[in-house]
Each structure stands twice: as C-alpha cells, then as structure tokens.
Design an enzyme around this catalytic site. Structure first.
Site, PDB file in Angstrom:
ATOM      1  N   HIS A 187      69.441  89.943  75.266  1.00  0.00           N
ATOM      2  CA  HIS A 187      69.002  88.673  75.856  1.00  0.00           C
ATOM      3  C   HIS A 187      69.700  88.393  77.191  1.00  0.00           C
ATOM      4  O   HIS A 187      69.086  87.899  78.122  1.00  0.00           O
ATOM      5  CB  HIS A 187      69.255  87.503  74.901  1.00  0.00           C
ATOM      6  CG  HIS A 187      68.315  87.475  73.726  1.00  0.00           C
ATOM      7  ND1 HIS A 187      68.165  88.525  72.853  1.00  0.00           N
ATOM      8  CD2 HIS A 187      67.472  86.518  73.296  1.00  0.00           C
ATOM      9  CE1 HIS A 187      67.273  88.213  71.936  1.00  0.00           C
ATOM     10  NE2 HIS A 187      66.835  86.993  72.177  1.00  0.00           N
ATOM     11  N   LYS A 245      57.389  78.217  86.845  1.00  0.00           N
ATOM     12  CA  LYS A 245      56.123  78.920  86.595  1.00  0.00           C
ATOM     13  C   LYS A 245      56.461  80.270  85.967  1.00  0.00           C
ATOM     14  O   LYS A 245      56.466  81.317  86.636  1.00  0.00           O
ATOM     15  CB  LYS A 245      55.312  79.055  87.895  1.00  0.00           C
ATOM     16  CG  LYS A 245      53.836  79.311  87.638  1.00  0.00           C
ATOM     17  CD  LYS A 245      52.994  78.992  88.849  1.00  0.00           C
ATOM     18  CE  LYS A 245      51.559  79.486  88.720  1.00  0.00           C
ATOM     19  NZ  LYS A 245      50.754  78.804  87.728  1.00  0.00           N
ATOM     20  N   GLU A 281      50.682  67.232  81.237  1.00  0.00           N
ATOM     21  CA  GLU A 281      49.699  67.962  82.061  1.00  0.00           C
ATOM     22  C   GLU A 281      48.713  68.624  81.101  1.00  0.00           C
ATOM     23  O   GLU A 281      48.698  68.303  79.914  1.00  0.00           O
ATOM     24  CB  GLU A 281      50.409  68.978  82.952  1.00  0.00           C
ATOM     25  CG  GLU A 281      51.263  69.972  82.194  1.00  0.00           C
ATOM     26  CD  GLU A 281      52.023  70.958  83.078  1.00  0.00           C
ATOM     27  OE1 GLU A 281      51.675  71.099  84.262  1.00  0.00           O
ATOM     28  OE2 GLU A 281      52.953  71.607  82.582  1.00  0.00           O
TER      29      GLU A 281
HETATM   30  N1  PLP Z   1      50.119  73.082  85.274  1.00  0.00           N
HETATM   31  C1  PLP Z   1      50.143  74.287  84.685  1.00  0.00           C
HETATM   32  C2  PLP Z   1      50.795  74.415  83.351  1.00  0.00           C
HETATM   33  C3  PLP Z   1      49.562  75.404  85.309  1.00  0.00           C
HETATM   34  O1  PLP Z   1      49.596  76.611  84.710  1.00  0.00           O
HETATM   35  C4  PLP Z   1      48.906  75.226  86.554  1.00  0.00           C
HETATM   36  C5  PLP Z   1      48.278  76.368  87.233  1.00  0.00           C
HETATM   37  O2  PLP Z   1      48.101  77.414  86.718  1.00  0.00           O
HETATM   38  C6  PLP Z   1      48.896  73.954  87.134  1.00  0.00           C
HETATM   39  C7  PLP Z   1      49.521  72.904  86.473  1.00  0.00           C
HETATM   40  C8  PLP Z   1      48.242  73.736  88.467  1.00  0.00           C
HETATM   41  O3  PLP Z   1      48.988  74.323  89.508  1.00  0.00           O
HETATM   42  P1  PLP Z   1      48.295  74.829  90.847  1.00  0.00           P
HETATM   43  O4  PLP Z   1      47.553  73.650  91.391  1.00  0.00           O
HETATM   44  O5  PLP Z   1      49.415  75.218  91.728  1.00  0.00           O
HETATM   45  O6  PLP Z   1      47.389  75.932  90.473  1.00  0.00           O
END
Ligand code: PLP
Length: 287
Positions: A104, A149, A181
């Site tokens: 890990h 991300k 979200e």
């Molecule tokens: N939230 C999540 C969890 C995402 O995976 C994404 C895009 O893949 C977004 C929001 C939107 O981000 P973006 O506008 O930069 O594509």
C-alpha cells in the site's frame, strides 16, 4: 470499417490493441492514479489550461510529480487528436504511480505510467437538449476526497449503475441530506430567477464545465448563490441542471420519476444552453 484508435503510452504512440501495462501497475492494483477528460472541438482542446490545472491539483493531492510540462501535455493532446477519427473528440489522460511490488505504501522511486487516448465525441443529441433527461437519486456513500479526480471510481461506478438500471442518465447524490453532485456530473438548481450550486470543497469534483457555466451566469448578471442545498430544496426546484465536459449543460426534467418544475427544460436552462454554445463557438474561433 473504423480503424484501430491510436493511443499514447509512456512515450510512444501505438495502436490501442498493442498497448500493454504490467499487471502490477498501481493503477490496476489500487486505483492509485488520476485522470482528466478534455473535450476537443474541430481539433481544438476546450479549456485545456483549466483541465491541466485540475490535473496538477489531483497529482499534488496524491503526492505524484507531474511527469510532463503543460506545453508537452498540450502537444501530445493535439498530436493524438490528429491521429484519431472524429471531428469532435474526448481526450482521456491518466497518470498512475506505475508498477511496483504490491504494497500500500508508495514505492521509493516510482516511474509513473502515462496513458492517453482520444475517442470520437458526440455532443448531446438535440432531442436530449430539447426534452431533458431523467435522473434517480441516492445517498452519497463515496469517500471524503471527491475533489481529487482519481481513477479509483468504484463509488461513482456503483452510483452510475443505479441510474443505468433505471434507464436514467445520472444518479444525483445527497450526503447528510445535502446535494453533492452526480456520478459523473456537477448539479445546479434554479428557484425562481436564482441559480444555486454547492460550493467547491472536498465533497465534489470542481467541474471545469460548472466553472464555465458559473462564469457565464456572472457575465449575464443572472443571480447565483454557491451554498449547501438541502435535498428538499432540490426536489422543490423549478429547474435542475447537470454539467460535465461531455454532457455540456443538460436539463433534468424528472427526478425519481417526479417531474422537475414544469417537467420541461426551463427558461433559464434554455438561456444558459445558448450562452454555453455561443461561448464555445467564440473560444474555438479564437484558436
Ligand atoms: N463530478 C464528477 C464526479 C465527475 O466525474 C465529473 C466529470 O467527469 C464532473 C463532476 C464534471 O466535471 P467536468 O465538467 O470537468 O467534466
């Protein structure tokens, strides 16, 4: 017949079906990596600088040095787009902590794996823009660093699957009763003439498309508040919007089978959609 896509892997462009990574790659073993998806219109990456800034924040958060300069990422993306089919493409790039004996803790001297591909991208169909989409909702049970991300997307994958099984486009999530979200999109809501969205923090990905929409709202002097939104407020909203790089901005017209507002894309959505398309055209003309 479509030709095999060309991808980039660790310094080489090669056909997708020849690209190989070792099974001990930490991206495969642990999901120890980060990624970006950058839309490209007529050969021009859109908001590249913002995507690369977010990539840098994700890399910093997982303590992985950026293997490329901004200029080099830009050149590779352009070359990859040129080598693949499709007027509009979605460039995917991923950096993992590379292959190492399974443990890990970080390896002492990791060699990152860098992978890029670029797939044909269709902007949302007219019918979807005109009629809006249906979503389901769920309790957000993901980890507490949703601002990174990360390629470890199991939480998001399970969320998206719920909506897929309900024949819906997205799963809108609430954590402790408040909007976070959707599985791969940000969410904004409208009450009357005011647009609201959750602020950027560790519970949401700071969306590049959301940022564009927020900039456009501010420029157009449309009232906007960034604040926590209770689930009841979301369900009572006149309009709900999704944003993401590939979805752009879409109206949610049903949530859990219940019509949102009038059940049709609302007047503010139509205005913001037009503003977004105009902005895209202006930016692309400048390239
Ligand atoms: N939230 C999540 C969890 C995402 O995976 C994404 C895009 O893949 C977004 C929001 C939107 O981000 P973006 O506008 O930069 O594509």
């Amino acid at each position: 017949m479509a030709t095999t896509p060309t991808v980039y892997l660790n310094g080489r462009f090669l056909p997708l079906d020849e690209a190989r990574i070792p099974v001990l790659d930490r991206g495969f073993i642990f999901g120890d990596g980060v990624y970006e998806v950058i839309p490209s219109y007529s050969g021009h990456p859109f908001r590249m600088a913002q995507h690369l800034a977010r990539l840098q924040r994700s890399l910093d958060a997982i303590q992985l040095p950026n293997p490329m300069t901004t200029a080099l990422w830009g050149r590779l993306a352009k070359k990859l787009i040129g080598l693949n089919e499709g007027r509009d493409q979605a460039v995917y790039l991923q950096v993992t902590r590379g292959a190492a004996k399974r443990d890990h803790a970080f390896p002492a001297d990791p060699t990152p794996t860098v992978f890029m591909m670029s797939n044909t991208m269709s902007t949302p169909a007219r019918e979807l823009v005109t009629n809006g989409c249906a979503c389901v909702s769920a309790t957000d049970n993901r980890w507490l660093r949703c601002d990174i991300k990360a390629t470890s997307l199991l939480g998001n994958v399970l969320m998206r699957q719920r909506s897929a099984e309900a024949d819906c486009l997205e799963t809108i999530m609430f954590r402790d009763g408040f909007l976070s979200e959707a599985s791969s999109s940000n969410v904004l809501v409208v009450h009357g003439r005011t647009v609201s969205a959750p602020p950027n923090n560790h519970l949401v990905l700071p969306g590049t498309t959301n940022d564009v929409v927020i900039e456009l709202l501010r420029k157009a002097r449309i009232p906007l508040t960034l604040r926590e939104l209770h689930e009841d407020e979301v369900r009572a909203a006149d309009e709900i919007w999704l944003t993401s790089a590939t979805k752009e901005v879409l109206a949610v017209t049903r949530l859990d089978g219940v019509p949102v507002g009038s059940g049709k894309p609302g007047p503010l959505f139509k205005r913001v959609y037009r503003l977004y398309q105009n902005f895209k055209r202006t930016v692309m003309r400048r390239n």
